[in-house]
Design an enzyme around this catalytic site. Structure first.
Site, PDB file in Angstrom:
ATOM      1  N   ASP A  98      27.801  43.262  37.895  1.00 44.02           N
ATOM      2  CA  ASP A  98      29.173  43.751  37.807  1.00 44.02           C
ATOM      3  C   ASP A  98      30.069  42.561  37.435  1.00 44.02           C
ATOM      4  O   ASP A  98      29.618  41.412  37.411  1.00 44.02           O
ATOM      5  CB  ASP A  98      29.530  44.315  39.194  1.00 44.02           C
ATOM      6  CG  ASP A  98      30.886  44.970  39.268  1.00 44.02           C
ATOM      7  OD1 ASP A  98      31.448  45.302  38.213  1.00 44.02           O
ATOM      8  OD2 ASP A  98      31.378  45.146  40.405  1.00 44.02           O
ATOM      9  N   GLU A 145      32.692  40.586  32.677  1.00 43.03           N
ATOM     10  CA  GLU A 145      33.513  40.525  31.439  1.00 43.03           C
ATOM     11  C   GLU A 145      33.819  39.096  31.032  1.00 43.03           C
ATOM     12  O   GLU A 145      33.927  38.869  29.817  1.00 43.03           O
ATOM     13  CB  GLU A 145      34.802  41.326  31.640  1.00 43.03           C
ATOM     14  CG  GLU A 145      34.575  42.810  31.876  1.00 43.03           C
ATOM     15  CD  GLU A 145      34.005  43.143  33.250  1.00 43.03           C
ATOM     16  OE1 GLU A 145      34.228  42.335  34.179  1.00 43.03           O
ATOM     17  OE2 GLU A 145      33.326  44.162  33.391  1.00 43.03           O
ATOM     18  N   ASP A 166      35.468  51.570  36.749  1.00 41.48           N
ATOM     19  CA  ASP A 166      36.254  52.120  37.866  1.00 41.48           C
ATOM     20  C   ASP A 166      37.137  53.285  37.440  1.00 41.48           C
ATOM     21  O   ASP A 166      38.352  53.154  37.302  1.00 41.48           O
ATOM     22  CB  ASP A 166      37.112  51.008  38.474  1.00 41.48           C
ATOM     23  CG  ASP A 166      36.246  49.896  39.039  1.00 41.48           C
ATOM     24  OD1 ASP A 166      35.025  50.101  39.182  1.00 41.48           O
ATOM     25  OD2 ASP A 166      36.787  48.824  39.340  1.00 41.48           O
TER      26      ASP A 166
HETATM   27  C1  NOJ Z   1      34.059  46.593  40.651  1.00 45.22           C
HETATM   28  C2  NOJ Z   1      33.056  47.620  40.231  1.00 45.22           C
HETATM   29  O1  NOJ Z   1      33.471  48.261  39.063  1.00 45.22           O
HETATM   30  C3  NOJ Z   1      32.845  48.591  41.368  1.00 45.22           C
HETATM   31  O2  NOJ Z   1      31.913  49.553  40.978  1.00 45.22           O
HETATM   32  C4  NOJ Z   1      32.361  47.831  42.585  1.00 45.22           C
HETATM   33  O3  NOJ Z   1      32.212  48.719  43.658  1.00 45.22           O
HETATM   34  C5  NOJ Z   1      33.358  46.756  42.957  1.00 45.22           C
HETATM   35  N1  NOJ Z   1      33.566  45.907  41.834  1.00 45.22           N
HETATM   36  C6  NOJ Z   1      32.874  45.908  44.141  1.00 45.22           C
HETATM   37  O4  NOJ Z   1      31.705  45.265  43.827  1.00 45.22           O
END
Ligand code: NOJ
Length: 979
Positions: free
Chosen positions: A538, A541, A614
C-alpha cells in the site's frame, strides 16, 4: 483502547466536501500543463499554425537491415537545438516512434519503457522503408494494408489502414520537447522569449526569424511560465533543471471513442476535456497520488497510471502507449462524433510512443501485452473471497472472525492484516502484545487451505532498532534529497520515515531476502511468517503525508541521478515487482506469489493484483468502481477490484448486499473497511441480507472454474478477464459506451451488477446479433436481433443479479458449497450447455494445481466442451469433451510455448476421479427420445419443455438435466441426445 493515530478520520460530511482538492494540482496550477494547454490554445486560435519541427531529409539513415531508420529533427524556433528521431516497426506491426534531444545540456529521462516492457521487441525484417521527397513510408501487414508515413515538414507520423488514417502524431502541431537551457543563456536572449518590439503577429507570418534571435514567442508563449521554480501550497519545487516538458498531440481521425488511461473515476468511454461542450474542464491526469476521499466522477489522478489509450470505431480499434513516467495531463476531444483527439502534456521525458495497429480489440490486447506482459496467472485461492479490515486487532480477533465465517457456512479464502499488526508501523515486526503467536495464527488460517495476507508498506521508520531501516541505510539504497547525497526524510504512518530506492539494483537482492522465512543470521528475515503468506503493498505512490501533493518532492534523487519527477509514476510498480519476486524467492521451486498493490504503471499486471483504493461507501462509488475495474482490464491489468462495502462509511445493509453483487463479479474480490467504521463482516448481517450474501458468495465459488479459465486466457493472450461490450462486440455501435454491464472472460456470461439504491428492475442491453440469451437463474430465453440489439428489463430485487448466458456457451461450475476454495479441488462439475439459436455451443475449462509453476511444465488440464447437432436436421445434440491442450499445446499456458502435451501428466492423473455430476442443456427444441453415452449406455435425465411467452418473443427455455453421467472431467467423451 489502543490509540490509533489516523489522518484519515472519517468525517460525517458529504463526500464532495471531504475531497481535499486543494492538496492536488489542476492543470492551471501546474506550470508545464499550463504551458502545454497554452500551446494548444495558440494553435487553435491561429489558422496558420504550423509545427516548427521537421525532419532533415538528408539525414535519414536506414538500419543495415532496412527495418528502422533514424533521422535528425530540427525545430525552426530553435535552429541550434538538435533532436533525433527513431522509427521502427516490430515483428507484430507495432510502430515505435522515439524522439530525443541530441547533445543537450543533459539527458532527458529515457528509461520509462525499459521498466514497462518485458524485453526489447524484435524489429520486423519484412518491412522496407521507402524514402521519398516529402517523407519516409512503409507498407506492411499480411494483406499489405497498413502503412506508416513519416512526413518531413512539418514532422508528422501517420498510421493508415486501407488508406484511412488511424493514428496521427503531431497532426495539430502540438509536438514540443522543451530543450535543456540555462538561466544565463535565457537571460542573454539566446533562447526562450524573443518578442519583437512591434509585438506579436503570429497569424500572418508565424516563422519569421527576427534579427539574430529566433522569434519564439509565438510558439513557447510570452512568459517564462514556471521554468525555474514552482510553488504549490507551502511547497516550492526548485526545478534545478529548468523547463523540459513534452507535449504531443495524438489524433484518431476516424475513431469516435477513446478508452483506457486508468486510473480515473470516470466513465469507460472517456468524456471530453476540450472543445465547446467539454464534459470536464480539467485534463485527465496521470500522477500517482493518495487522494483522500476521491470524487466518484473526476479526471483527477489516482493511485496508478497506465498511459495506454484505445481508440475505437465500428471499423477498427487502434491504441497507443506513451511510455512516460512523469506527471502527465491528457486532453481529449471529439471534433466530430466520429473522430477523437488527444493531447499529452508531460513534465519530463523523451517522446517514446508505441502505436498499436489493431485492427480488432483482441489484436490490440495481444500487441500491448506482448510488449508489457500479460497478467500473471494468479494462485487459484486468490480468486476466492478476501476478508479485510483496518484492522483485525489481535490473533484472537483473527481466529474469532474465521470461526464465525465457518459457523455461518460462509465461504472465504483469505484473511488480511492491515498496518496495526506491526509494532509502531515497523512492517515485518509484529506487535507482540496483540499478536503474540503470529506463525501459529497464520497456520490456523492456513489449516484448510486458506491464506493470510499481511501489509508491508514502503515507508521505513527511521529508527536504528528497526533492522530493515538500519540495513537499508547501511547499504546506501535510500532515496536521496535534491542534493543527491542526504537520505530523504518524510512523514507517513510510521512517523519520520525513509524510502528504499527500488531503482537502485543494490536494493533488489536485499529486498528479496527480507521475506525469507528461515533465519539468515545477521541478515533480517521474516521468520514470523509463512511461505504462503500473501503481501499487500500500500502507500507506494509513494504516499507521504507532509510531501507536496501527499507524495515525494519532485527534486528528490534516485539511482542514476534521475529526479523523482522523471519516474514518479513508475515508482510504485518497482516496489510491487520486487515484493512479488521476494514472495517467490521464499521457496525453491517458487510458488505463485500474491501481492496486491495500490500504485501501478504499465507492466504492473505481471506482478499481481490492484485495487482502486479508498473509495467511499456511496452508490456512486459502487457504480464507478465497476467502470474503473473495466478500465484497468482493458489496460492490461485484469486482476482488479474495489473495496467491497466502500472503504469509508457504514453502508446500510441494502448497499452492502449490492456491493457483494459487484464483488462476486470482480476479478479481485475483497471487502475492506476503514478503521473508524463499524464491523461489517457478512456474518454480522441480519436475515435476509446474510442469506443473500451467503448465496452470492456461493455463486462466486461455484463459478471459480469460469474465473480461473478466464485468467488462463488473459495470461496467454492478454484478453481481459472482464470485458466491456465494445471488446466482445466491436461493431455494435449501440454498445460502445456501455460500462455497467460486461462479459466474464470468453465464457459467454453477461452480467449487470445492480448499483442503484432501491432498484427492483434493471435494463440490460443484449448485443446486436441473432442470438438467444438465457437468464442464468430462471432459464428465461431472450432473443436479440442482429439489426439493433435489444434492451430488456429484468427483475432485480435485492437477491437478484441480472446474469445471462449467451447462447452458444458452455459454463463449467462446481456447485457444492464449501468453506474455502482449496476444499473444492475434488468436487464434481456441472456443465451448463446454453444452445445458440442454431443449436450449438462451446466452452472451456482450465485446471492446474493452482499454486506452483508446474503448469509451465505441462502439469495441467485444458478441455474444450462442444455441443453440435448430430445431423443438420436433427433436433438433438451431441455434447463432447476433448483435450484442447493436446490440440494447441503452444497456446495453453503463459510464458512457455509447449511443443507437446501429455494428457496423462501427474496433475491430470491426480484429478482423474473428478467427475461431471450434472449436465444442463438449455434450449433443446424437442423432448429427447434417448440420452446415451456414445458407447450406447442410457443416462438418467429429465426434460422440462420450454414455455413460450405470450408475445412469442421469448419464453422459458426447455431444460434437459442429465444426472451423474459418470464421466471424468479429464476424459474424452461424448453424449448423444436424440430427439
Ligand atoms: C490506505 C489504504 O488505501 C487502505 O486500504 C488502508 O487500510 C490504509 N492505508 C491503512 O493501511
Amino acid at each position: 483502547m489502543r490509540a490509533f493515530r489516523s489522518l484519515l478520520v472519517l468525517a460525517a460530511v458529504p463526500a464532495a466536501l471531504a475531497f481535499k482538492s486543494q492538496d492536488f494540482k489542476t492543470c492551471s496550477q501546474s506550470g508545464f500543463c499550463r504551458r502545454g494547454r497554452a500551446l494548444s490554445a495558440r494553435a487553435s486560435e491561429s489558422p496558420s499554425w504550423r509545427s516548427p519541427y521537421s525532419v532533415d531529409a538528408s539525414s535519414i539513415a536506414l538500419s543495415s537491415d532496412q527495418a528502422s531508420f533514424i533521422a535528425a529533427v530540427k525545430s525552426s524556433i530553435y535552429p541550434d537545438v538538435k533532436f533525433s528521431l527513431d522509427v521502427r516497426i516490430h515483428d507484430d506491426g507495432v510502430v515505435r516512434v522515439r524522439m530525443d534531444e541530441v547533445d543537450g545540456l543533459r539527458k532527458h529521462y529515457d528509461e520509462a519503457a525499459s521498466w514497462a516492457l518485458l524485453d526489447e521487441p524484435k524489429v520486423s525484417q519484412q518491412v522496407q522503408w521507402k524514402v521519398g521527397k516529402d517523407g519516409v513510408s512503409a507498407v506492411y501487414g499480411a494483406k499489405k494494408d497498413v502503412e506508416v508515413k513519416v512526413a518531413f515538414e512539418p514532422l508528422k507520423v501517420t498510421l493508415l489502414r486501407n488508406g484511412k488514417e488511424q493514428v496521427v502524431l503531431n497532426n495539430r502541431g502540438l509536438l514540443h520537447m522543451e530543450h535543456f537551457r540555462t538561466k544565463e543563456s535565457v537571460a542573454k536572449g539566446k533562447e526562450g522569449i524573443a518578442v519583437p518590439e512591434e509585438g506579436l503577429d503570429i497569424d500572418d507570418d508565424a516563422q519569421v526569424v527576427l534579427g539574430a534571435h529566433p522569434r519564439t514567442a509565438w510558439f513557447e508563449g510570452e512568459q517564462e511560465d514556471s521554468w525555474w521554480e514552482e510553488t504549490f501550497n507551502s511547497f516550492t519545487d526548485p526545478k534545478p533543471r529548468g523547463p523540459e516538458s513534452l507535449s504531443v498531440d495524438i489524433d484518431f481521425p476516424n475513431h469516435g471513442h477513446v478508452y483506457g488511461i486508468p486510473q480515473h473515476a470516470t466513465r469507460l468511454d472517456l468524456p471530453t476535456t476540450t472543445g465547446e461542450n467539454a464534459h470536464y474542464s480539467d485534463p485527465y491526469r496521470l500522477y500517482n497520488a493518495d487522494v483522500f476521499e476521491y470524487l466518484a466522477d473526476s479526471t483527477t489522478s489516482l493511485y496508478g497510471s497506465i498511459p495506454f489509450m484505445h481508440a475505437h470505431s465500428a471499423d477498427s480499434t487502434v491504441a497507443i502507449f506513451n511510455a512516460v513516467g512523469s506527471d502527465t495531463f491528457i486532453d481529449i476531444g471529439h471534433p466530430t462524433a466520429k473522430s477523437s483527439t488527444s493531447h499529452w502534456i508531460s513534465e519530463t521525458g523523451i517522446l517514446d510512443v508505441f502505436i498499436f495497429p489493431g485492427p480488432t480489440p483482441a489484436d490490440v490486447f495481444a500487441q500491448y501485452t506482448r510488449l508489457t506482459g500479460t497478467p500473471a496467472l494468479p494462485a487459484h485461492w486468490a480468486l476466492g473471497y478476501h476478508q479485510c479490515r483496518w484492522n483485525y486487532v489481535s490473533s484472537d480477533d483473527v481466529r474469532t472472525v474465521q470461526k464465525r465465517f465457518d459457523e455461518e457456512d460462509i465461504p472465504v479464502d483469505v484473511f488480511w492484516l492491515d498496518i496495526e499488526y506491526s509494532e509502531e508501523h515497523k512492517y515485518f515486526i509484529w506487535d507482540r502484545k496483540h499478536f503474540p503467536d503470529p506463525v501459529d495464527m497464520i497456520k490456523d488460517v492456513e489449516a484448510i487451505g486458506r491464506h493470510m495476507v499481511v501489509i508491508v508498506d514502503p515507508h521505513l521508520k527511521r529508527t536504528n532498532d528497526y533492522p530493515v531501516y538500519k540495513q537499508a541505510t547501511e547499504l546506501g539504497i535510500l532515496v536521496k534529497k535534491g542534493d543527491g547525497t542526504t537520505d530523504y526524510e518524510g512523514w507517513c504512518w510510521s512517523g519520520s520515515s525513509a524510502w528504499v530506492d527500488f531503482f537502485n539494483p543494490g536494493s533488489w537482492d536485499w529486498w528479496k531476502s527480507l521475506f525469507k522465512t528461515e533465519s539468515q543470521g545477521e541478515q533480517w528475515s521474516w521468520v514470523d511468517s509463512t511461505v504462503d503468506t500473501g503481501i499487500w503493498n500500500d502507500m507506494n505512490e509513494p504516499s507521504i503525508f507532509n510531501g507536496p501533493e501527499i507524495s515525494m518532492p519532485r527534486e528528490n534523487i534516485h539511482y542514476g541521478g534521475w529526479e523523482h519527477r522523471d519516474l514518479h509514476n513508475i515508482n510504485g510498480m518497482l516496489f510491487h515487482n520486487l515484493t512479488s519476486q521476494a514472495a517467490m524467492a521464499r521457496t525453491d521451486p517458487p510458488k505463485r506469489p500474491f501481492v496486491l498493490t495500490r500504485s501501478f504503471y504499465a507492466g504492473s499486471q505481471r506482478f499481481g493484483a490492484m485495487w482502486t483504493g479508498d473509495n467511499l461507501g456511496t452508490w456512486e462509488h459502487m457504480a464507478v468502481g465497476v467502470k474503473m475495474v473495466l478500465a484497468n482490464n482493458i489496460a492490461g491489468f485484469s486482476f482488479a477490484g474495489s473495496d467491497v462495502g466502500g472503504f469509508f462509511g457504514n453502508p446500510e445493509p441494502e448497499m452492502l448486499v449490492r456491493w457483494y453483487g459487484v464483488g462476486i463479479f470482480s476479478p479481485f474480490f475483497r471487502a475492506h473497511a476503514h478503521i473508524d467504521t463499524k464491523r461489517r463482516e457478512p456474518f454480522l448481517l441480519d436475515e435476509p441480507y446474510k442469506g443473500i450474501v451467503r448465496d452470492m458468495l456461493r455463486l462466486r465459488y461455484a463459478m471459480l472454474p469460469v474465473w480461473y479459465t478466464a485468467f488462463r486466457e488473459a495470461s496467454v493472450t492478454g484478453l481481459p478477464v472482464v470485458r466491456p461490450h465494445f471488446v466482445v462486440f466491436p461493431q455494435d455501435e449501440n454498445g460502445f459506451s456501455l460500462d455497467d454491464q460486461f462479459f466474464v472472460g470468453g465464457s459467454g456470461l453477461l452480467v449487470k451488477p445492480v448499483t442503484r439504491k432501491g432498484a427492483t428492475e434493471e435494463t440490460v442491453y443484449l448485443p446486436a446479433e441473432d442470438q438467444v440469451y438465457y437468464d442464468y437463474f430462471n432459464d428465461y430465453a431472450y432473443r436479440s436481433t442482429s439489426s439493433k440489439g435489444k434492451e430488456i428489463t429484468v427483475s432485480a430485487e435485492l437477491h437478484q443479479i441480472p446474469l445471462f448466458i449467451r447462447g452458444g456457451s458452455i459454463i463449467p461450475t462446481r456447485e457444492r458449497p464449501r468453506r474455502s476454495s482449496p476444499l473444492m479441488k475434488r468436487d464434481p462439475f456441472t456443465l451448463r450447455v446454453a444452445l445458440s439459436s442454431d443449436g450449438s455451443a462451446r466452452g472451456e475449462l482450465y485446471l492446474d494445481d493452482g499454486e506452483t509453476f508446474s503448469h509451465q511444465q505441462g502439469q495441467f488440464v485444458w478441455r474444450e466442451f462442444a455441443a453440435e447437432k448430430p445431423t443438420k436436421k436433427s433436433k438433438g445434440v451431441r455434447i463432447s469433451s476433448r483435450d484442447l491442450a493436446a490440440q494447441k499445446p503452444a497456446e495453453a499456458v503463459d510464458h512457455v510455448a509447449l511443443t507437446t502435451y501429455d494428457s496423462s501428466n501427474a496433475f491430470a492423473k491426480d484429478i482423474a476421479d473428478v467427475r461431471v455430476e450434472k449436465i444442463v442443456v438449455l434450449g433443446l427444441p424437442a423432448k429427447p427420445s434417448s440420452v446415451t453415452i456414445e458407447s450406447g449406455k442410457e443416462l438418467r435425465w429429465t426434460y422440462t419443455p420450454g414455455v413460450a411467452s405470450s408475445d412469442k418473443k421469448g419464453g422459458t427455455a426447455s431444460v434437459l438435466v442429465i444426472r451423474d453421467p459418470k464421466l471424468a472431467i479429464t476424459g474424452d467423451w461424448s453424449i448423444l441426445v436424440q430427439a
